[in-house]
Design a protein around this motif. Structure first.
Motif, short mmCIF file in Angstrom:
data_model
loop_
_atom_site.label_atom_id
_atom_site.label_comp_id
_atom_site.label_asym_id
_atom_site.label_seq_id
_atom_site.Cartn_x
_atom_site.Cartn_y
_atom_site.Cartn_z
N LEU A 74 1.05 -2.09 0.03
CA LEU A 74 -0.25 -0.54 0.21
C LEU A 74 0.71 1.48 0.31
CD1 LEU A 74 -3.02 0.67 0.23
CD2 LEU A 74 -2.28 0.98 2.70
N GLY A 75 0.38 2.74 -0.49
CA GLY A 75 1.33 3.93 -0.90
C GLY A 75 1.46 3.68 -1.82
N LYS A 76 2.26 2.57 -2.85
CA LYS A 76 3.00 2.78 -3.87
C LYS A 76 2.75 2.06 -4.96
CE LYS A 76 7.77 2.84 -1.81
NZ LYS A 76 9.39 2.70 -2.42
N ASN A 77 2.65 2.50 -6.45
CA ASN A 77 1.91 1.93 -7.10
C ASN A 77 2.27 0.05 -7.84
OD1 ASN A 77 3.94 2.11 -9.46
ND2 ASN A 77 3.13 4.33 -9.06
#
Lengths: 350, 166
Positions: A227-230
């Protein structure tokens, strides 16, 4: 399609003989997805699990070229068959042990697989060799996009794709590279690798077996966060760290060769002799021996043995592969350790 | 996830199987190294489970005390309670993400360091995501005093908004 037909071939992804095959066994990307209005698997009744399995199967039939895919309902398979699929990394150990209706579909080349009702409703994975990295993610992304065009997945604008375990929420993406790191393990350098991985949110686990990390010096490096990065950033993080680990392993191998060639030669050749002479070999022991032989081959200390053959041994010396190869029959006074020893002897004498 | 030995961030995971029961052990890099040396030591005869069991118990009892004070909620769809969730580490249905939203937000922050998704979105939300991304870029270029670029982004936002409303 009978499962025993798979015995004839090594899993395609272990045929890696290209660049970095001395250390990298394979790479894997998996995506977790869930279907709205169905409880997650741990809270699902038998009836709901049957409904979900048939709902998903109908969608998959519309998206996948089913003539190029196998489909198995796990509840119909024997214990040996379940472990056989798990040993080939087509399903997880958790999927083997799960409850309720569970199934798997996988491509004939065993590169794509989709587990239904594992920890999440859907777990899609692609296993690939180094030179297929870009195209493999693209293919998996295409597949998930096609599915999403005909079925909704549980999604929250803030948290992303919702998963049974919050450690997978967001992208639901786990990218792993399977590595053979005997030199780092022998010289007690793995602690440094753990720390370096930790600094960039990566996790290292043992690739084979449970109970200890790195049984037989085989490890997997994966992203810790989802989560928090693609998706591309997560893949790139692993892709950027792996070459550093390869460089480190190779430099330690070279140092060992320069300073202690005799001992390394003895270590590798002793393993080959043991395999050729030992009458009983446990699975743990087979990994230790295959690891030493693999190192010997890569350091050009052992001639005339291909990496592909060793990789084949790594999968085929598992319990259920041996059971399938003998159709479950053991002779009088015979043990599976004896069957394994014979299998390995044949592998290295033929 | 915290290291079960020293409470730092856990980055190494072991799965221990004893009498068919599976247990995940979470350790930081440093404790993982000593754990590996520990299990590799042939002179140690007592079980690893005994060694880690004690640690896990201390960890679990500490966590339960904290939970009693935080929430009593139960999901009406799947029956999952916050206690059950913390004990198993798994949720029962997608609705749990709304029922235990604030606990989950804190937990996601602890696990991932962030609690906002930045990856793919469903097709139906693609325009919404494009708008979010453009607004973020707009703020960034304004901070850098790149006003020409800011004007272009503002136009794109207007276009998308009007298409969205239509």
């Amino acid at each position: 399609m009978k499962l025993s037909n798979l015995m004839k071939n090594t899993t395609q992804w272990l045929r890696n003989e290209g660049e970095n095959a001395d250390i990298v066994l394979a790479n894997r990307i998996r995506l977790a997805r869930n279907i709205p209005h169905f409880p997650f698997v741990s809270k699902m009744s038998e009836e709901k699990s049957v409904q979900l399995e048939s709902f998903v199967k109908e969608k998959l039939d519309r998206v996948l070229p089913m003539d190029q895919y196998n489909y198995f309902i796990l509840n119909d398979l024997s214990e040996t068959d379940l472990h056989f699929l798990s040993e080939r990394h087509l399903i997880s150990k958790e999927h083997v042990r799960g409850e309720g209706r569970r199934s798997v579909t996988f491509s004939l080349d065993e590169k794509f697989s989709i587990m239904i009702n594992e920890e999440d409703h859907l777990r899609l994975q692609v296993i690939f060799t180094q030179d297929e990295a870009q195209s493999s993610w693209k293919k998996l992304e295409d597949l998930i996009d096609q599915l999403e065009a005909i079925v909704d997945f549980s999604f929250d604008r803030r948290f992303g794709y919702l998963t049974a375990c919050p450690t997978n929420a967001g992208t639901g993406l786990r990218v792993s590279t399977m590595l053979h790191l005997p030199a780092l393990q022998m010289t007690n350098q793995m602690g440094k690798i753990y720390q370096a991985a930790d600094a960039v949110n990566l996790v290292i686990r043992g690739f084979f077996g449970e109970g200890t990390a790195g049984m037989g010096d085989f490890f997997q490096v994966s992203n810790q966060i989802t989560l928090g990065k693609n998706e591309k950033e997560l893949i790139q993080t692993v892709e950027s760290v792996v070459p550093q680990i390869l460089k480190y392993e190779r430099s330690v191998r070279n140092k060992m060769l320069k300073s202690d060639r005799g001992r390394i030669e003895e270590h590798c050749h002793k393993a080959l002799t043991t395999i050729k002479e030992e009458s009983e070999i446990s699975f743990r022991e087979s990994l230790r021996l295959l690891s030493a032989i693999r190192l010997g081959v890569n350091l050009e200390l052992i001639p005339d043995v291909g990496i592909k053959k060793i990789n084949e041994g790594l999968i085929q010396s598992h319990d259920s592969h041996l059971k399938k190869s003998t159709k479950g029959h053991l002779g009088d006074d015979e043990t599976w350790e004896m069957i394994r020893a014979r299998f390995l002897q044949n592998l290295f004498t033929n | 996830m915290k290291c079960e030995k020293c409470n730092k961030e856990a980055t190494v995971f072991f799965t221990e199987i004893k009498q068919d029961e599976k247990k995940e052990i979470h350790l930081c890099a440093k404790c993982a190294e000593s754990y590996q040396n520990y299990i590799a030591d042939p002179h140690i005869t007592h079980s690893i489970s005994d060694f880690l069991g004690g640690l896990l118990q201390i960890f679990a009892s500490k966590e339960q005390t904290e939970l009693k004070e935080t929430s009593k909620d139960v999901c009406s769809d799947c029956g999952m309670s916050i206690h059950e969730f913390h004990a198993s580490g798994r949720l029962g249905c997608e609705r749990d993400y709304r029922v235990f939203r604030s606990d989950i937000k804190d937990l996601l922050l602890k696990i991932h360091g962030k609690s906002r998704h930045r990856g793919k979105v469903p097709h139906s939300l693609q325009k919404w995501k494009d708008l979010v991304d453009l607004r973020k870029r707009l703020n960034s270029v304004i901070n850098q005093e790149k006003y020409e670029e800011a004007a272009e982004i503002r136009d794109k936002i207007k276009q998308l908004e009007s298409a969205h409303e239509a």
